[in-house]
Write an enzyme that holds these catalytic residues in place. Structure first.
Site, mmCIF file in Angstrom:
data_model
loop_
_atom_site.group_PDB
_atom_site.id
_atom_site.type_symbol
_atom_site.label_atom_id
_atom_site.label_comp_id
_atom_site.label_asym_id
_atom_site.label_seq_id
_atom_site.Cartn_x
_atom_site.Cartn_y
_atom_site.Cartn_z
ATOM 1 N N GLU A 56 19.777 6.624 -9.226
ATOM 2 C CA GLU A 56 21.213 6.824 -9.431
ATOM 3 C C GLU A 56 21.495 7.538 -10.754
ATOM 4 O O GLU A 56 22.367 8.401 -10.827
ATOM 5 C CB GLU A 56 21.955 5.492 -9.396
ATOM 6 C CG GLU A 56 23.450 5.655 -9.578
ATOM 7 C CD GLU A 56 24.276 5.077 -8.458
ATOM 8 O OE1 GLU A 56 25.500 5.236 -8.551
ATOM 9 O OE2 GLU A 56 23.735 4.475 -7.529
ATOM 10 N N PHE A 83 11.353 2.072 -1.192
ATOM 11 C CA PHE A 83 10.230 1.716 -2.045
ATOM 12 C C PHE A 83 8.962 1.892 -1.207
ATOM 13 O O PHE A 83 8.775 1.208 -0.208
ATOM 14 C CB PHE A 83 10.354 0.274 -2.538
ATOM 15 C CG PHE A 83 11.745 -0.076 -3.000
ATOM 16 C CD1 PHE A 83 12.379 0.671 -3.984
ATOM 17 C CD2 PHE A 83 12.435 -1.140 -2.442
ATOM 18 C CE1 PHE A 83 13.659 0.357 -4.416
ATOM 19 C CE2 PHE A 83 13.710 -1.461 -2.864
ATOM 20 C CZ PHE A 83 14.322 -0.711 -3.854
ATOM 21 N N ARG A 85 5.457 2.268 -2.448
ATOM 22 C CA ARG A 85 4.229 1.595 -2.867
ATOM 23 C C ARG A 85 4.516 0.825 -4.154
ATOM 24 O O ARG A 85 5.285 1.259 -4.985
ATOM 25 C CB ARG A 85 3.052 2.556 -3.017
ATOM 26 C CG ARG A 85 3.254 3.696 -3.947
ATOM 27 C CD ARG A 85 2.010 4.619 -4.083
ATOM 28 N NE ARG A 85 1.239 4.856 -2.909
ATOM 29 C CZ ARG A 85 1.405 5.876 -2.058
ATOM 30 N NH1 ARG A 85 2.326 6.772 -2.285
ATOM 31 N NH2 ARG A 85 0.628 6.011 -1.018
#
Length: 135
Positions: A56, A83, A85
C-alpha cells in the site's frame, strides 16, 4: 497545504515496517523492505500485514506522485495482497507499477522479491482514488 515529502516514512508505523522507498515517480516506485524479528508473528515468520503495508505504501507514493500536479493525492480503497512464501529475515526488493491510471481511480501492482535470489514472496494490487489535497 503542500504535499508531504514522499521520500520519508509518513509515520512510525511505516518506519517500523522496514520499507524504504528509493526511486519514486508517477509510473514506478522501487525500494527495499528489511525484515527481521521486529516484524515476526509469534511463530517466527514475517507478519502478512508487513507485506500489505509495503504494498500500500509503494502504490500510494506512486499514485500520489502521478496526480500531484493536479493538486491531488491518492488514497487506497482496496488492497489485495497474496503471500506466496514465508520469510524469517532478509531484504526484499519492492517494485510498484501502475496497471491503470484514470481521472478518478488508479490500479497499481506491487511485487516483493527476495534480494538474494529474486523469488517472489508476495504480490499485491491496490485500487486508489484520486482526491484533492487537504487545505
Amino acid at each position: 497545504m503542500t504535499a508531504p515529502d514522499l521520500g520519508t516514512p509518513a509515520s512510525a508505523f511505516v518506519a517500523a515496517s522496514g520499507f524504504t522507498p528509493e526511486e519514486m515517480t508517477g509510473t514506478k516506485v522501487t525500494g527495499t523492505l528489511d525484515l527481521g524479528p521486529d516484524q515476526h508473528t509469534p511463530w517466527g515468520v514475517v507478519h502478512g500485514g508487513v507485506y500489505c503495508t509495503a504494498v500500500e505504501s509503494a502504490a500510494s507514493i506512486g499514485a500520489s506522485l502521478a496526480v500531484a500536479d493536479r493538486g491531488q493525492f491518492a488514497v487506497g480503497v482496496n488492497n489485495s495482497t497474496d503471500f506466496l512464501r514465508p520469510v524469517t529475515s532478509g531484504r526484499l526488493q519492492v517494485l510498484a507499477e501502475p496497471v491503470q491510471q484514470g481521472r478518478t481511480l488508479q490500479l497499481w501492482l506491487v511485487t516483493l522479491t527476495r534480494a538474494d535470489d529474486g523469488k517472489v514472496v508476495a504480490r499485491g494490487q491496490v485500487r486508489l482514488q484520486n482526491v484533492p489535497l487537504p487545505g
